[in-house]
Design an enzyme around this catalytic site. Structure first.
Site, PDB file in Angstrom:
ATOM      1  N   CYS A  76      22.366-114.750  87.589  1.00 19.60           N
ATOM      2  CA  CYS A  76      22.393-115.813  88.569  1.00 19.60           C
ATOM      3  C   CYS A  76      22.839-116.987  87.841  1.00 19.60           C
ATOM      4  O   CYS A  76      23.968-117.061  87.536  1.00 19.60           O
ATOM      5  CB  CYS A  76      20.977-115.873  89.340  1.00 19.60           C
ATOM      6  SG  CYS A  76      21.140-117.077  90.726  1.00 19.60           S
ATOM      7  N   HIS A 177      20.337-110.402  91.121  1.00 21.09           N
ATOM      8  CA  HIS A 177      19.143-110.280  90.387  1.00 21.09           C
ATOM      9  C   HIS A 177      18.680-108.965  90.316  1.00 21.09           C
ATOM     10  O   HIS A 177      18.105-108.220  90.809  1.00 21.09           O
ATOM     11  CB  HIS A 177      17.904-111.157  91.156  1.00 21.09           C
ATOM     12  CG  HIS A 177      18.104-112.545  91.060  1.00 21.09           C
ATOM     13  ND1 HIS A 177      17.540-113.331  90.142  1.00 21.09           N
ATOM     14  CD2 HIS A 177      18.669-113.301  92.011  1.00 21.09           C
ATOM     15  CE1 HIS A 177      17.821-114.544  90.379  1.00 21.09           C
ATOM     16  NE2 HIS A 177      18.553-114.728  91.663  1.00 21.09           N
ATOM     17  N   GLU A 179      16.732-108.017  88.100  1.00 25.47           N
ATOM     18  CA  GLU A 179      15.102-107.493  87.972  1.00 25.47           C
ATOM     19  C   GLU A 179      14.325-107.848  89.410  1.00 25.47           C
ATOM     20  O   GLU A 179      13.196-107.489  89.521  1.00 25.47           O
ATOM     21  CB  GLU A 179      14.651-108.892  87.204  1.00 25.47           C
ATOM     22  CG  GLU A 179      14.395-110.139  87.894  1.00 25.47           C
ATOM     23  CD  GLU A 179      15.911-110.997  88.063  1.00 25.47           C
ATOM     24  OE1 GLU A 179      16.848-110.531  87.847  1.00 25.47           O
ATOM     25  OE2 GLU A 179      15.907-112.168  88.281  1.00 25.47           O
TER      26      GLU A 179
END
Lengths: 195, 251
Positions: A76, A177, A179
């Site tokens: 990001c 993202h 994650e």
């Protein structure tokens, strides 16, 4: 050992949690020696790119990151700092990717921030091994990298097609993202760790 | 195209998920993390955890819980309930929350939105608005809908956006708990007037209601609690049906 660069910029916890779920060892560090000694380096980042860049400069880590020859993944805003410039706060980045970051232009019926799950396409290289074209990943951002020669994945929001991921030599970046992108994101992180 | 999101909402009291109608008559329905993991696996796009503990101890428990949610869940989650300062927001960010939602405190102190957004970014700030129609005007309410304020829904939503909120979570207190459908007209108007995403809340009772709010109501996301918690609607079936109706969802 994976080094997560600690420069006081946002939600490090979600990246740590994701690496924890993958069962890999990591440390949060701003120590140039520890970063240089790590096998892989993650540069997370949320919030304002100009502020994040200022933090990174103040920590003296920009030259350390530029000098790394092992796989580095920016996520990001972390990825945006690896680009040439960002329109957010008219910031100059590290210039690792030959790419500029711009604000989404206002468009009828299109919401900014670009927030939520969107599909990625034109997937190239080992980072996307096992990931099908059109897989959904999670985005949340108001600024986006242009398409460029370093683009290894694209995404569309309204009429704008932008780089969802970038790669130059050992440097990787994702606008989304991983994650926070469920099983698809976990696979992408796993692919990075396997580089 | 960014997909429409389905968001189960979990009201948490002392670490346990509860759900009541109009925030009273609470029934315990399950463990906060187990339920979150199960929803993520079933295809929920995000989760919202609202702390409805009244005590200081309950609030402390919630911060610990947020840390464990972050470890266990691989999709984004928002936390809210009782956030009244930048410090509260920082604590939840440090614990691993992806977003925080602020409600009553933002109404009382609108600059709180500005402060949190300028420190952590708009993507971190969801402005939750509870409103009900009083004498023909949609009035913002606080404290679980019990206290009407002088603020009007649409102007407050615009102000929240200007102050840096990244999303609006609108709950119609007239619809909440009724299972008779969302406040589609008001939601469509919010979506029309705002440039940030709008999450619809309050009134989900069927798959048709959710389809309706994502099309006619123009919402970017649909939030619901009890219909998911009691298994009345399963997320995989819901998404399949939405897709069959031509709505862009992540499957």
């Amino acid at each position: 050992m994976i080094a997560i660069i600690d420069y006081a910029c946002g939600n490090i916890e979600s990246v740590r949690s994701a690496l924890g779920r993958l069962g890999c060892e990591y440390e949060l560090t701003a120590d140039p020696a520890r970063i240089s000694a790590a096998d892989k380096v993650l540069l997370p980042g949320v919030g304002n790119a100009a502020e994040a860049m200022q933090h990174l400069r103040e920590s003296g880590l920009t030259e350390v990151i530029r000098g790394l020859r092992k796989p580095v993944l920016g996520i990001c805003v972390g990825m945006q700092l690896m680009c040439l410039t960002s329109e957010e706060g008219l910031t100059e980045g590290m210039g690792l990717f030959d790419c500029r970051v711009r604000r989404f232009l206002p468009e009828e019926g299109i919401k900014v921030p670009h927030m939520g799950w969107n599909t990625i396409g034109n997937l190239e290289g080992k980072l996307f091994k096992g990931i099908p074209e059109g897989a959904f990943v999670y985005f949340v951002h108001s600024f986006r990298p242009d398409l460029c020669c370093d683009t290894i994945a694209t995404c569309r929001h309204g009429s704008t097609l932008f780089s969802a991921a970038l790669k130059y030599e050992n440097f990787y970046g994702t606008q989304f993202h991983p994650e926070k992108s469920g099983g698809t994101g976990a696979q992408i992180l796993q692919n990075f760790l396997a580089l | 195209m960014v997909a429409k999101r389905i968001i189960p909402c979990l009201d948490v009291k002392d670490g346990k998920v509860v759900k009541g109608i109009h925030f009273v008559d609470l029934k315990e329905v399950g463990d906060a993390i187990e339920m979150g993991v199960a929803y993520a696996r079933e295809g929920a796009d995000e989760l919202v955890y609202l702390d409805i503990s009244a005590s200081r101890e309950g609030r402390g428990t919630f911060v610990d819980l947020v840390g464990r949610i972050a470890l266990g869940i691989d999709i984004p989650f928002t936390v809210g309930g009782g956030i009244s300062s930048l410090e509260d927001a920082s604590r939840l960010l440090d614990a691993g929350a992806d977003k925080i939602s602020i409600n009553s405190a933002a109404v009382a102190h609108p600059e709180l939105i500005t402060r949190i957004a300028s420190k952590y970014g708009s993507q971190f700030v969801v402005c939750a608005i509870d409103a009900r129609c009083i004498d023909g005007t949609w009035r913002v309410t606080t404290h679980g809908g019990t206290r009407p304020t002088e603020r009007e829904l649409f102007s407050w939503a615009r102000e929240a956006q200007e102050r840096g909120a990244g999303e609006i979570l609108f709950t119609s207190m007239d619809h909440d708990g009724t299972r008779s459908g969302y406040a589609c007209e008001q939601l469509a108007r919010l979506s029309e007037e705002l440039s940030i995403p709008v999450i619809a809340s309050g009134g989900a009772g069927s798959i048709a209601h959710i389809a309706d709010v994502l099309t006619r109501g123009r919402a970017d996301a649909a939030l619901a609690a009890s219909i998911f918690h009691y298994g009345q609607i399963r997320i995989p079936e819901l998404k399949k049906e939405l897709q069959a109706q031509g709505i862009n969802v992540r499957i």
